[in-house]
Design a protein around this motif. Structure first.
Motif, PDB file in Angstrom:
ATOM      1  N   GLY A 112      28.604  26.663  29.685  1.00  0.00           N
ATOM      2  CA  GLY A 112      27.891  27.305  30.879  1.00  0.00           C
ATOM      3  C   GLY A 112      28.360  28.614  30.691  1.00  0.00           C
ATOM      4  O   GLY A 112      28.475  29.324  29.681  1.00  0.00           O
ATOM      5  N   GLY A 113      28.805  29.358  31.929  1.00  0.00           N
ATOM      6  CA  GLY A 113      28.897  30.746  31.795  1.00  0.00           C
ATOM      7  C   GLY A 113      28.269  31.605  32.998  1.00  0.00           C
ATOM      8  O   GLY A 113      27.470  30.979  33.821  1.00  0.00           O
ATOM      9  N   ALA A 114      28.819  32.923  33.070  1.00  0.00           N
ATOM     10  CA  ALA A 114      28.629  33.836  34.365  1.00  0.00           C
ATOM     11  C   ALA A 114      27.034  33.988  34.413  1.00  0.00           C
ATOM     12  O   ALA A 114      26.396  34.146  35.621  1.00  0.00           O
ATOM     13  N   ARG A 115      26.404  34.006  33.263  1.00  0.00           N
ATOM     14  CA  ARG A 115      24.809  34.344  33.397  1.00  0.00           C
ATOM     15  C   ARG A 115      24.208  33.916  32.137  1.00  0.00           C
ATOM     16  O   ARG A 115      24.814  33.617  31.073  1.00  0.00           O
ATOM     17  N   HIS A 169      35.150  33.998  34.152  1.00  0.00           N
ATOM     18  CA  HIS A 169      33.905  34.832  34.592  1.00  0.00           C
ATOM     19  C   HIS A 169      34.442  36.108  34.397  1.00  0.00           C
ATOM     20  O   HIS A 169      34.943  36.591  35.273  1.00  0.00           O
ATOM     21  N   HIS A 213      33.073  39.145  36.897  1.00  0.00           N
ATOM     22  CA  HIS A 213      32.010  38.473  37.869  1.00  0.00           C
ATOM     23  C   HIS A 213      32.647  37.370  38.789  1.00  0.00           C
ATOM     24  O   HIS A 213      33.755  36.827  38.468  1.00  0.00           O
ATOM     25  N   GLU A 233      34.318  34.968  27.578  1.00  0.00           N
ATOM     26  CA  GLU A 233      34.726  33.950  28.466  1.00  0.00           C
ATOM     27  C   GLU A 233      35.738  32.977  27.680  1.00  0.00           C
ATOM     28  O   GLU A 233      35.635  32.909  26.314  1.00  0.00           O
ATOM     29  N   HIS A 258      36.573  27.422  32.719  1.00  0.00           N
ATOM     30  CA  HIS A 258      36.060  28.620  31.818  1.00  0.00           C
ATOM     31  C   HIS A 258      36.388  30.028  32.973  1.00  0.00           C
ATOM     32  O   HIS A 258      36.548  29.842  33.981  1.00  0.00           O
ATOM     33  N   VAL A 314      29.522  36.264  28.519  1.00  0.00           N
ATOM     34  CA  VAL A 314      28.614  35.422  29.817  1.00  0.00           C
ATOM     35  C   VAL A 314      28.402  34.015  29.432  1.00  0.00           C
ATOM     36  O   VAL A 314      27.730  33.598  30.108  1.00  0.00           O
TER      37      VAL A 314
END
Lengths: 93, 144
Positions: A90-93, B85, B88, B23, B83, B55
């Motif tokens: 997954g991840g922020a973007r 961010h 963000h 991350e 995880h 990201v």
């Protein structure tokens, strides 16, 4: 004796437990054996179009990643352990 | 309700700040009883993503397998994942949702300019959701 298969949490409603026994001489045969005992499991584990293990799943045989062995054709024998390990990402973007 | 041990919280914060601007990711080891999830340990894992680690994370499968094995030896289970961010908000992205699995809790830790800000927790509304699903995230309260 069979093969011990460890299943991740989202599959445990289908299998009824975190650990099941199945028969087979390869990873693919063990998955087929699981499907007989727990209908619907194979659809979760394998892409219906190709029959191969889904891309976001990893299979470990005796703590070794099957991708680095022979994939679904990796031989197994009584007493071996298979772990089904989802690919977590997954991840922020 | 999600309860995270003090050691678990410290481990998440330390990992998130250590990994910045990338991350971090890790595995929660604990117990689950209905909707109550107890995180006993938050165990860091490697982020194997090399294309855009600021990201995105790909939790090392070998770490997951090892941590799950160690959890079983202690009579515990894998109950979720965390995880960070970096720079963000601690809100799940579409990537977070689509790659999440049912039955697990997901914690997101926001890090701003290298400093931990907050964490939020989420779970899918379908316990059996597996990759390539259409389930939605719902917020999970974290016990303070």
């Amino acid at each position: 004796m069979g093969i011990k298969v460890r299943v991740p949490a989202p599959l445990q409603k289908l299998t009824g437990s975190a650990e099941v026994q199945a028969d087979g001489t390869t990873v693919a045969e063990v998955i087929a054996g699981m499907e007989k005992a727990f209908p619907g499991v194979k659809d979760k584990l394998c892409d219906p179009a190709t029959g191969k293990v889904r891309r976001y799943l990893n299979v470990f045989v005796n703590q070794q990643d099957a991708r680095f062995l022979q994939g679904e054709a990796t031989p197994v024998k009584d007493g071996d352990e298979i772990s089904i390990v989802p690919a977590i990402a997954g991840g922020a973007r | 309700m999600l309860a995270i041990s003090a050691d678990g919280r410290r481990a998440i914060v330390a990992d998130a700040e250590r990994a910045y601007p990338h991350e971090c990711c890790g595995v929660f080891v604990g117990r689950r009883s209905g909707d109550d999830i107890e995180v006993v340990r938050a165990v860091p894992a490697a982020n194997e993503n090399t294309d855009r680690p600021a990201v995105w994370y790909d939790l090392a499968p070998a770490d997951f397998e090892r941590i799950a094995r160690e959890a079983r030896a202690d009579g515990l289970d894998v109950v979720g994942f965390y995880h960070s961010h970096p720079d963000h908000p601690a809100r799940p992205s579409e990537g977070d949702r689509s790659r999440a699995l049912g039955s697990y809790v997901y914690v997101i830790a926001a890090v701003e300019k290298g400093q931990y800000k907050e964490m939020t927790a989420w779970t899918l509304d379908d316990d059996m959701a597996f990759p390539e699903h259409s389930a939605k995230f719902v917020a999970v309260p974290i016990r303070s």
